[in-house]
Design a protein around this motif. Structure first.
Motif, PDB file in Angstrom:
ATOM      1  N   HIS A 133     -49.510  -9.412 -25.635  1.00 51.54           N
ATOM      2  CA  HIS A 133     -49.932 -10.439 -26.592  1.00 51.54           C
ATOM      3  C   HIS A 133     -48.859 -10.642 -27.668  1.00 51.54           C
ATOM      4  N   ASN A 134     -48.369  -9.550 -28.220  1.00 55.61           N
ATOM      5  CA  ASN A 134     -47.366  -9.646 -29.287  1.00 55.61           C
ATOM      6  C   ASN A 134     -46.004 -10.102 -28.763  1.00 55.61           C
ATOM      7  N   ARG A 135     -45.711  -9.738 -27.513  1.00 54.12           N
ATOM      8  CA  ARG A 135     -44.411 -10.109 -26.946  1.00 54.12           C
ATOM      9  C   ARG A 135     -44.268 -11.625 -26.849  1.00 54.12           C
ATOM     10  N   TYR A 136     -45.331 -12.302 -26.404  1.00 50.70           N
ATOM     11  CA  TYR A 136     -45.279 -13.766 -26.331  1.00 50.70           C
ATOM     12  C   TYR A 136     -45.314 -14.377 -27.728  1.00 50.70           C
ATOM     13  N   LYS A 137     -46.295 -14.001 -28.528  1.00 52.25           N
ATOM     14  CA  LYS A 137     -46.467 -14.604 -29.861  1.00 52.25           C
ATOM     15  C   LYS A 137     -45.254 -14.412 -30.752  1.00 52.25           C
ATOM     16  N   GLY A 138     -44.621 -13.259 -30.609  1.00 48.13           N
ATOM     17  CA  GLY A 138     -43.531 -12.930 -31.524  1.00 48.13           C
ATOM     18  C   GLY A 138     -42.154 -13.262 -30.996  1.00 48.13           C
ATOM     19  N   TRP A 139     -42.085 -13.989 -29.863  1.00 40.59           N
ATOM     20  CA  TRP A 139     -40.770 -14.266 -29.288  1.00 40.59           C
ATOM     21  C   TRP A 139     -39.908 -15.088 -30.241  1.00 40.59           C
ATOM     22  N   LEU A 140     -38.687 -14.660 -30.422  1.00 40.47           N
ATOM     23  CA  LEU A 140     -37.690 -15.397 -31.183  1.00 40.47           C
ATOM     24  C   LEU A 140     -36.369 -15.348 -30.438  1.00 40.47           C
ATOM     25  N   LEU A 141     -35.573 -16.381 -30.595  1.00 39.69           N
ATOM     26  CA  LEU A 141     -34.227 -16.359 -30.042  1.00 39.69           C
ATOM     27  C   LEU A 141     -33.397 -15.435 -30.936  1.00 39.69           C
ATOM     28  N   SER A 142     -33.187 -14.214 -30.483  1.00 41.33           N
ATOM     29  CA  SER A 142     -32.562 -13.208 -31.339  1.00 41.33           C
ATOM     30  C   SER A 142     -31.064 -13.411 -31.485  1.00 41.33           C
ATOM     31  N   GLU A 143     -30.440 -13.983 -30.451  1.00 44.94           N
ATOM     32  CA  GLU A 143     -29.007 -14.246 -30.541  1.00 44.94           C
ATOM     33  C   GLU A 143     -28.639 -15.394 -29.610  1.00 44.94           C
ATOM     34  N   VAL A 144     -27.614 -16.118 -29.974  1.00 40.99           N
ATOM     35  CA  VAL A 144     -27.143 -17.227 -29.154  1.00 40.99           C
ATOM     36  C   VAL A 144     -26.469 -16.645 -27.914  1.00 40.99           C
ATOM     37  N   PRO A 145     -26.778 -17.190 -26.719  1.00 41.91           N
ATOM     38  CA  PRO A 145     -26.148 -16.667 -25.502  1.00 41.91           C
ATOM     39  C   PRO A 145     -24.627 -16.823 -25.555  1.00 41.91           C
TER      40      PRO A 145
END
Length: 308
Positions: A9-21
């Motif tokens: 649940h938290n993995r989907y809700k909290g997804w952020l682009l942490s770094e540019v590829p």
């Protein structure tokens, strides 16, 4: 509440682009990476689900987790994951032994979407900003094999004919566009013109083709996109009928705009269907706000490339 369920649940809700590829050797991927760097955009905002113990919720949430973990370079595979979730959830909500057949359910599903007052602004925007590349994709699948049996045209046309009388305006327009541009024997530039006519139609403009003025009702335009754009793209991916779009030498940033748009639609229709689950897993107002945020992000990333 199990630990894995909460983590999912938290993995989907909290997804952020942490770094540019990193830079890529492939033109489409390199162009997207550059646009993300220039805009600083997060690419996608997950829907903020409330936690549910419901088994159906967690079964389908796993597909959404898979989808976001493929972003931002693999929008095609992320689309696959969410579309599988949509089909599975819809099938589970049909009375047995009814099977999920998009051509059968698309008109009524589109009518439900169209009648949701909280989504009025959203739907107009979703249709208004359809990428030119998506319209070229539809035009290629329909008009390059016009009237040919066992073709993409025939498969799409069959879905638009079944059930009958739900796509009269759009089918009439497709026939007149084919006549206007002599499909499939296009003169130079005419396939692009046919695609841009489709774009105007999908956006809701009145068009005159073959001396007949027509405005297609919004519900029918939504159903047409489900049948001709999203399900065709799903089939291309499922049957291996197309090269992975971002690993091609001819792929461009406009290719990403097309697939990103399909991804947003897939995410939207999954969540819309989740609203109909008991208990409801999504809220109409929050769903509209989430999808508008994702459309805004798409527009920032692609800008003028939506029209190319």
């Amino acid at each position: 509440m199990s630990k894995v369920r909460l983590q999912r649940h938290n993995r989907y809700k909290g997804w952020l682009l942490s770094e540019v590829p990193p830079d890529s050797i492939f033109p489409a991927e390199a162009a997207l990476v550059q646009r993300i760097r220039e805009t600083g955009d997060q690419v996608f905002s997950p829907y903020q689900f409330s936690f549910h113990e419901d088994d159906t919720y967690h079964y389908h949430l796993a597909f959404l987790v898979e989808a976001v973990e493929l972003l931002p370079l693999k929008f095609d595979l992320a689309f696959d994951a969410i579309w599988r979730a949509f089909e599975s959830l819809y099938a589970k909500q049909l009375p047995p032994p009814t099977a999920f057949k998009l051509g059968d359910i698309a008109p009524s599903f589109a009518a439900q979407i169209d009648a949701t007052s909280e989504h009025d602004i959203l739907l107009n925007r979703l249709l208004e900003i359809i990428p030119a590349q998506s319209c070229e994709y539809i035009a290629q699948r329909i008009f390059r094999t016009w009237r040919q049996p066992q073709s993409d045209y025939q498969k799409i046309w069959n879905r638009l004919e079944n059930p009958p009388n739900n796509h009269d305006e759009i089918r009439g327009l497709l026939g007149r566009i084919a006549t206007k541009y002599s499909a499939p024997n296009f003169a130079l530039g005419d396939e692009r013109k046919a695609a841009m006519l489709l774009r105007l139609i999908i956006q809701g403009s009145e068009v005159e083709v073959g001396g007949i003025k027509t405005t297609v009702p919004r519900s029918q335009r939504i159903s047409f996109l489900l049948n001709a754009l999203l399900y065709t793209f799903r089939n291309d991916r499922f049957h291996g009928s197309m090269q992975p779009p971002f690993k091609s030498s001819v792929g461009t940033i406009s290719t990403y705009a097309h697939v990103h748009y399909c991804f947003i639609w897939a995410h939207y229709v999954f969540l819309f269907r989740a609203m109909m689950h008991t208990p409801a897993l999504a809220d109409a107002t929050e769903l509209a706000a989430n999808t508008l945020r994702n459309l805004d992000s798409m527009c920032r990333i692609y800008g003028k490339h939506l029209r190319k």
